[in-house]
Design an enzyme around this catalytic site. Structure first.
Site, mmCIF file in Angstrom:
data_model
loop_
_atom_site.group_PDB
_atom_site.id
_atom_site.type_symbol
_atom_site.label_atom_id
_atom_site.label_comp_id
_atom_site.label_asym_id
_atom_site.label_seq_id
_atom_site.Cartn_x
_atom_site.Cartn_y
_atom_site.Cartn_z
ATOM 1 N N CYS A 84 30.230 41.349 47.437
ATOM 2 C CA CYS A 84 30.092 40.221 48.360
ATOM 3 C C CYS A 84 29.185 40.601 49.528
ATOM 4 O O CYS A 84 27.981 40.727 49.365
ATOM 5 C CB CYS A 84 31.460 39.732 48.820
ATOM 6 S SG CYS A 84 31.416 38.100 49.622
ATOM 7 N N HIS A 194 33.661 38.447 43.742
ATOM 8 C CA HIS A 194 34.643 39.509 43.975
ATOM 9 C C HIS A 194 35.276 39.925 42.647
ATOM 10 O O HIS A 194 36.170 39.233 42.152
ATOM 11 C CB HIS A 194 35.736 39.020 44.931
ATOM 12 C CG HIS A 194 35.314 38.934 46.355
ATOM 13 N ND1 HIS A 194 35.515 39.960 47.253
ATOM 14 C CD2 HIS A 194 34.676 37.948 47.038
ATOM 15 C CE1 HIS A 194 35.027 39.617 48.436
ATOM 16 N NE2 HIS A 194 34.508 38.398 48.336
ATOM 17 N N GLU A 196 37.417 42.231 42.139
ATOM 18 C CA GLU A 196 38.836 42.533 42.370
ATOM 19 C C GLU A 196 39.680 41.280 42.517
ATOM 20 O O GLU A 196 40.915 41.358 42.547
ATOM 21 C CB GLU A 196 38.986 43.430 43.603
ATOM 22 C CG GLU A 196 38.918 42.726 44.942
ATOM 23 C CD GLU A 196 37.512 42.360 45.417
ATOM 24 O OE1 GLU A 196 37.375 41.967 46.585
ATOM 25 O OE2 GLU A 196 36.559 42.465 44.616
ATOM 26 N N ASP A 243 57.111 29.266 48.758
ATOM 27 C CA ASP A 243 57.761 29.187 50.062
ATOM 28 C C ASP A 243 58.782 30.313 50.141
ATOM 29 O O ASP A 243 59.769 30.335 49.398
ATOM 30 C CB ASP A 243 58.458 27.836 50.239
ATOM 31 C CG ASP A 243 57.462 26.695 50.442
ATOM 32 O OD1 ASP A 243 56.297 26.982 50.737
ATOM 33 O OD2 ASP A 243 57.865 25.530 50.295
ATOM 34 N N ASP A 409 50.157 19.462 58.267
ATOM 35 C CA ASP A 409 51.397 18.869 57.765
ATOM 36 C C ASP A 409 51.673 17.532 58.465
ATOM 37 O O ASP A 409 52.449 17.482 59.423
ATOM 38 C CB ASP A 409 52.581 19.818 58.021
ATOM 39 C CG ASP A 409 52.395 21.182 57.396
ATOM 40 O OD1 ASP A 409 51.709 21.270 56.372
ATOM 41 O OD2 ASP A 409 52.939 22.164 57.942
#
Length: 560
Positions: A84, A194, A196, A243, A409
């Protein structure tokens, strides 16, 4: 047993842990470059550049690494892999530097300048899984199928030019713009993507490079004629959210409720609403399962962080450290990314220091929620003038916009007509599936903070635009009204926000089946769709969602 150790040039920014883990997964040992003198004696250097170009070159110069690197790369016969930003620094210069400052020179190995994508023509940053067009037949890609996608996250790119074309290993197109996605000349290799974070495909790229070092086979690269019309397509991403909270025994568990009630309610085993508030498994185990099942990204959301200390929240750091050992797709962490003072010791950590802890533990992005709303309110109050001190600004300045996700939210506030709402709020016209309880055809989306517990007098569109202006690179857009309902995403909200910003938007809240993914991608401008409960409860498979997308003509990731 490999005959050499990989010399890792970790200049101290971003998530380098995943690169370490990927190299280890390929069976190679690592030694860190801590002194400039080590560069000349390295057998193979991997430079995983993370962050902004200006910051990277500044650190290289301060550490005295820049000239030894130029010397190492001069003959093109010393093995090197840049990732990158590690590729971009090989060019002569970049437009990614502070406004008003002089351009910072790069290593100057490849002719040309790195420039920014045109925000008027495409979403910037370029985030997600895209393909590659081969320009050389190289042993680096011996284990990779040409059709397999890899993961990109960048706002700046190197265009393919006559001056650099002999370097180009692969190119990629994004919204019609062709750019260099990998280079090779001699033993010097670099990728804009990337490895990885590109799943098993990316690990195979690393394997090809390391084996070429071992066997001395870099010279086998051959040029391939490329059709001028050849192009690749950015896929739509499926993101799985976990969550995470602490249970009564002090263990971290994944949980899910309806309309954010779990963020206020810690009842064990209660079965309210469609999914109930209940524990659904351990974070790392579940995340590993989703990685194997084809999730494009995984987000760990610490839903109780507003009650607990962030810096001392070691279990979440440990989750990231463990997850990054075997999960090679992007990891986002959210919850409490803000300045923090320990009430006991009085010690204070900045938002940048908090984010740095998560990046070093294995996160690729941090998600900022409440702090983004407060920063947006301050920006509006200041007449659009930045302070330079918000968490968004300070983190993106060091790590790049692509590392900062804003979680919004909102709740619907239904109104009968546009004129009845304060003009500072953006009023959205609703479709037939989302009209109000009294037949209202309009609403504005009121932002909340503290996990949905507190409403603020600012709308979602305003926060999204402000967050982009402050330096955020992506929006995670939730709707509290739709959360856990399984009725589909809030399409009017997704349309309103994705149409108002030029950064990528992730749709969240409401998915109940695979058709909901198809619908949100077909009818709105979002680039990714997130779900949680339907995957945790095995109601829908990730593979089924991708199959439905493909059948509907929506690009989904191709992988090994």
């Amino acid at each position: 047993m490999p005959s050499f150790k990989v010399s890792l040039l970790d200049y101290g920014a971003g998530n380098v842990r995943s690169v370490r883990n990927a190299i280890s997964a390929c069976g190679y040992e690592i030694e860190d470059i801590t002194e400039a003198s080590q560069i000349a004696h390295a057998k193979a250097i991997v430079f995983p550049g993370v962050g902004s170009y200006g910051s990277a070159m500044k650190v290289l110069k301060e550490k005295g690494f820049d000239q030894p690197l130029r010397d190492y790369l001069e003959g093109r016969d010393r093995p090197f892999l840049g990732i990158c930003l590690g590729m971009q620094t090989l060019f002569e210069s970049s437009d990614e530097h502070e406004e008003g400052a002089e351009a910072i020179p790069g290593l100057g190995v490849i002719p040309g300048k790195v420039i920014k994508f045109d925000e008027s023509k495409m979403a910037v940053p370029h985030i997600g899984w895209n393909g590659r067009i081969l320009h050389q037949d190289s042993p680096i890609l011996k284990y990779v199928d040409a059709e397999e996608d890899v993961y990109f996250v960048h706002s700046y790119y190197a265009p393919v030019t006559d001056e650099n074309k002999e370097w180009v290993l692969t190119s990629t197109t994004y919204s019609g713009q062709r750019f260099v996605s990998a280079v090779q000349r001699g033993s010097v290799v670099a990728t804009q993507f990337h490895p990885e974070k590109s799943g098993k495909t990316g690990l195979n790229v690393l394997k090809g490079f390391l084996e070429a070092v071992e066997n001395g086979t870099f010279h086998q690269a051959k040029n391939i004629d490329v059709e001028p019309a050849a192009h690749t397509d950015l896929t739509k991403r499926i993101v799985v959210a976990l969550d995470v909270r602490t249970n009564d025994h002090g263990d971290l568990v994944v949980t899910k409720g309806d309309q954010y009630d779990v963020r206020e309610n810690h009842k064990q085993g209660s079965e309210t609403g469609r999914g109930g508030v209940r524990n659904l498994g351990k974070p790392v185990a579940l995340a590993s399962r989703y990685y194997e099942e084809g999730a494009d990204e995984i987000a760990f959301l610490n839903i109780t962080s507003f009650r607990e200390g962030v810096i001392e929240d070691m279990p979440m750091l440990q989750v990231l450290e463990q997850a990054s050992k075997s999960i090679f797709v992007p990891l986002t962490v959210g919850g409490g990314i803000r300045s923090y003072s320990d009430p006991k010791s009085g010690q204070t950590w900045s938002a940048l220091e908090v984010a740095a802890r998560y990046f070093r533990a294995g996160a690729d992005k941090v998600s900022i929620g409440s702090d983004a709303v407060y920063a947006s309110e301050e920006l509006v109050a200041n007449g659009g003038k930045c302070t330079g001190e918000s968490s968004i600004e300070v983190i993106s300045q060091v790590y790049g916009a692509q590392a900062v996700v804003i979680s919004i939210d909102p709740k619907r506030v239904f109104v009968s007509d546009k004129e009845s709402v304060n003009e500072k709020h953006v009023v959205v016209e609703l479709d037939d599936d989302s009209v109000g309880p009294n037949g209202e055809r309009f609403c504005w989306y009121q932002c909340t903070v503290k996990g949905g517990r507190e409403a603020r007098d600012i709308c979602a569109v305003t926060v999204a635009k402000a967050a982009q202006y402050l330096g955020a690179g992506e929006i995670m857009l939730n709707c509290i009204d739709m959360d856990g309902q399984g009725k589909g995403y809030d399409l009017p909200l997704m349309k309103a926000v994705s149409g108002a910003v030029s950064i990528p938007v992730i749709a969240s809240s409401g998915a109940g089946n695979e058709s909901h993914f198809v619908k949100v991608f077909k009818e709105t401008g979002v680039q990714a769709a997130l779900a949680a409960g339907i995957f945790h409860r095995n109601e829908v498979e990730i593979k089924a969602c991708k199959n439905a997308m493909t059948k509907s003509g929506i690009e989904a990731r191709k992988s090994s």
